[in-house]
Design an enzyme around this catalytic site. Structure first.
Site, PDB file in Angstrom:
ATOM      1  NE  ARG A  27     -13.292   9.029 -16.555  1.00 36.29           N
ATOM      2  CZ  ARG A  27     -11.962   8.979 -16.536  1.00 36.29           C
ATOM      3  NH1 ARG A  27     -11.347   7.893 -16.961  1.00 36.29           N
ATOM      4  NH2 ARG A  27     -11.250   9.990 -16.109  1.00 36.29           N
ATOM      5  CG  ASN A  97     -11.059  14.735 -16.613  1.00 38.70           C
ATOM      6  OD1 ASN A  97     -11.388  15.097 -15.494  1.00 38.70           O
ATOM      7  ND2 ASN A  97     -10.667  13.495 -16.888  1.00 38.70           N
ATOM      8  CG  HIS A 475     -11.434  -1.343  23.511  1.00 39.81           C
ATOM      9  ND1 HIS A 475     -11.047  -1.375  24.841  1.00 39.81           N
ATOM     10  CD2 HIS A 475     -10.854  -2.423  22.931  1.00 39.81           C
ATOM     11  CE1 HIS A 475     -10.239  -2.405  25.043  1.00 39.81           C
ATOM     12  NE2 HIS A 475     -10.116  -3.064  23.892  1.00 39.81           N
TER      13      HIS A 475
END
Ligand code: AGP
Length: 579
Positions: A27, A97, A475
């Site tokens: 994570r 958390n 461009h």
């Protein structure tokens, strides 16, 4: 981002907590810690990764414990700021958390009442508030504390001499694993898979009182029942299985991820939703945003269905006019920006569909219906097989809307994905690994395919990469082209082939080395580019898949050549649970 684990049972908690934290490493985190309960609270907390420290030697006694991997938000990564945090007495410990938005005000009040703070975190206020309400009943103390908090939390709390873990959830995920005479808690299913397949998904507002033999869940003060669900992931899915990295394993699992997702099909409700939708908006972040964009191109060009796609983080603050069906696409099902957008869509009365890989994840709790991808757990931070499974799910929707027009193509697509896994791309890697900047270009659906190729390259190799519509380079970005700036061009046959070849020649004229992905046997293309990577000659839906897989492999091997931490790239988290 932060991950939490908890254990209560007949086994020593420490090894189980450390193992659980390792399962949560994917994570993303910068520090970690555990606490176990005995007659006192035993604590170990450390900055850095678990594998970098003397964590194997951690031996806190106790059969009840909590653990945490921290991804710093309030206060730098340090031993002190790592969780668990304790109250003034050191007899209450918790892991958290989420984010406590009103922590500064609460901290001021608590300091005024004599509390001593050790850390700079928002979390520590919770420990001191529980301390104020604790009269021997930990659940009651937690219940009195939670209404004072503004923000999001998944919490596990223990107190010395109290044989319980109190768990609470609001806007941050928390799952419970039911073992045999033991219970587990965690931010997601990964740490639980080796212990049990019986999972309870806590809901927002739930408070759980967990003992070794039982879990009792309360919501708004009343006891509630939450179903025990069986998960279909197993522990082998979270092992590397002989591959050098999880990412490599997951790239190679893509034929199966695609096939399984197509095989699972759509339930009747989801099929009706897509068939009857008057307006369709997709909302997503990162890689999931790219799959949504690919879907837009395919749906508009192949089926003439207008689709709107929005970035999750913009949606909440600058919402488009909201009508019809809103589809949230999220591998983890926990991305805060995507969830916020989905909630807003619901407020506006839209019907909502979640496409996710994670059973029971928050997005499935919010959306009216869920279409579950069948990728299996994805551990590498860089999305690979979940991307392909998302495309499978989205192509299934397209097929349903077009009354089965693509069924045959989709049922064989996994074979073409398997075919490109073994492409030799070493020449392309050699060009990319020395570059500071790389461009990825394509047209139509291959434009978002290029954006995804660039995202993969950035996140795991740390080479600056941009995905562009091939016609746009002239461009402005042409100013950056030199012989040191490789351009990766996705150039399949079809209506844009001719103009792509012209674009490639323009780039070559600016001395950029060109790596082209084209159809096997395309001699014209092969002759004008520096490196040619052949793709099978297939349907456009399948070309999107095969080109994407080759670009994943290019990033993967480039990152390996540069000796990057492929599975855990710096600064990134797998599941982005803050806005
Ligand atoms: C992709 O490689 C990244 N890990 C990231 O962009 C990811 O796709 C994004 O954070 C969205 O995540 P989700 O699909 O879990 O919502």
């Amino acid at each position: 981002m932060c991950g939490i684990v908890g254990y209560i049972g007949r086994r020593e908690a420490t090894p189980l907590l450390m193992q659980g934290l390792k399962r949560l490493e994917y994570r993303g985190y910068d520090s970690f810690g555990i606490a176990t309960m005995g007659s006192d609270i035993n604590l170990f907390k450390k900055r850095g990764r678990i594998s970098d420290s003397e964590s194997d030697a951690v031996a806190l006694a106790g059969y009840v414990g909590i653990g945490h991997t921290r991804w710093a938000t309030h206060g730098e990564p340090s031993d002190i700021n790592s969780h668990p945090h304790t109250d003034c007495s050191g007899r209450i410990a918790l892991v958290h958390n989420g984010v406590i938005e009103n922590y500064a005000e609460l901290k001021k009040q608590l300091v005024g009442r004599g509390h001593r703070f050790a850390s700079e975190t928002d979390t520590e206020v919770i420990a001191h508030l529980i301390e104020e309400h604790y009269n021997g009943d930990l659940r009651e103390a937690v219940e009195k504390t939670l209404p004072l908090l503004k923000g999001s939390y998944a919490l596990l709390v223990i107190a010395a001499d109290d044989q319980r873990i109190i768990a609470a959830r609001d806007c941050s995920p928390l799952v419970l694993g039911i073992g045999d005479g033991e219970l587990f808690a965690a931010s997601d299913m990964m740490p639980l898979l080796e212990h049990t397949e019986r999972i309870v998904f806590m809901e927002d507002g739930d408070i759980a009182e967990i003992t070794a033999g039982e879990v009792a869940i309360y919501c708004d003060g009343a006891r509630v029942e939450r179903p025990v669900e069986l998960v279909n992931w197993c522990v082998e899915d979270v092992r590397k299985g002989g591959f050098a990295h999880y990412m490599q394993k997951e790239i190679f699992e893509q034929p199966q991820a695609f096939y399984e997702t197509i095989k699972a099909g759509l339930d009747d409700h989801v099929a009706d939703m897509i068939k009857n939708a008057s307006e369709i908006t997709l909302v997503a972040c990162g890689t999931s945003y790219h799959t949504a964009l690919i879907f837009k191109y395919l749906a508009e060009s192949l089926c003439n269905i207008p689709i709107r796609v929005e970035v999750g983080s913009e949606f909440k603050y600058y919402p488009p006019p909201l009508k019809g069906l809103v589809i949230a696409v999220s591998q983890s099902g926990e991305t805060a920006d995507t969830l916020a957008a989905l909630k807003m869509a619901k407020v506006h009365g839209c019907s909502t569909l979640a496409i996710t890989n994670v059973q029971g994840s928050t997005v499935t709790r919010i959306a009216d219906r869920t279409l579950l991808m069948r990728a299996g757990p994805e551990i590498g931070v860089a999305a690979t097989k979940s991307y392909t499974a998302q495309l499978a799910a989205l192509m299934e929707l397209l097929d349903a809307r077009c009354e089965g027009a693509f069924a045959d193509v989709l049922s064989h697509a996994h074979l073409a994905i398997g075919e490109v896994l073994l492409r030799d791309i070493q020449q392309a890697v050699a060009l990319c690994k020395g570059a500071e900047h790389v461009f990825f270009v394509g047209r139509g659906p291959f434009y978002p395919v290029s954006m995804e190729g660039a995202l993969k390259m950035k996140e795991i190799s740390y080479i600056h990469a941009e995905g562009y519509a091939a016609g746009e380079l002239k461009h402005g970005p042409f100013a950056l082209l030199t012989e040191q700036t490789p351009v990766i061009a996705v150039c399949p046959p079809g209506s844009t082939y001719g103009v792509m070849v012209s674009n490639i020649k323009e780039m070559k004229a600016r001395r950029a080395p060109i790596i082209a992905l084209g159809t096997d046997g395309d001699k014209e293309l092969e002759e004008i580019v520096d490196v040619f990577i052949p793709l099978p000659d297939t349907h456009p839906l399948v070309q999107v898949l095969t080109a994407s897989v080759v670009l994943q492999l290019l990033s993967y091997h480039t990152a390996c050549a540069l000796q990057r931490d492929v599975d855990k790239p710096r600064n990134l988290a797998k599941s982005v649970t803050v806005e």
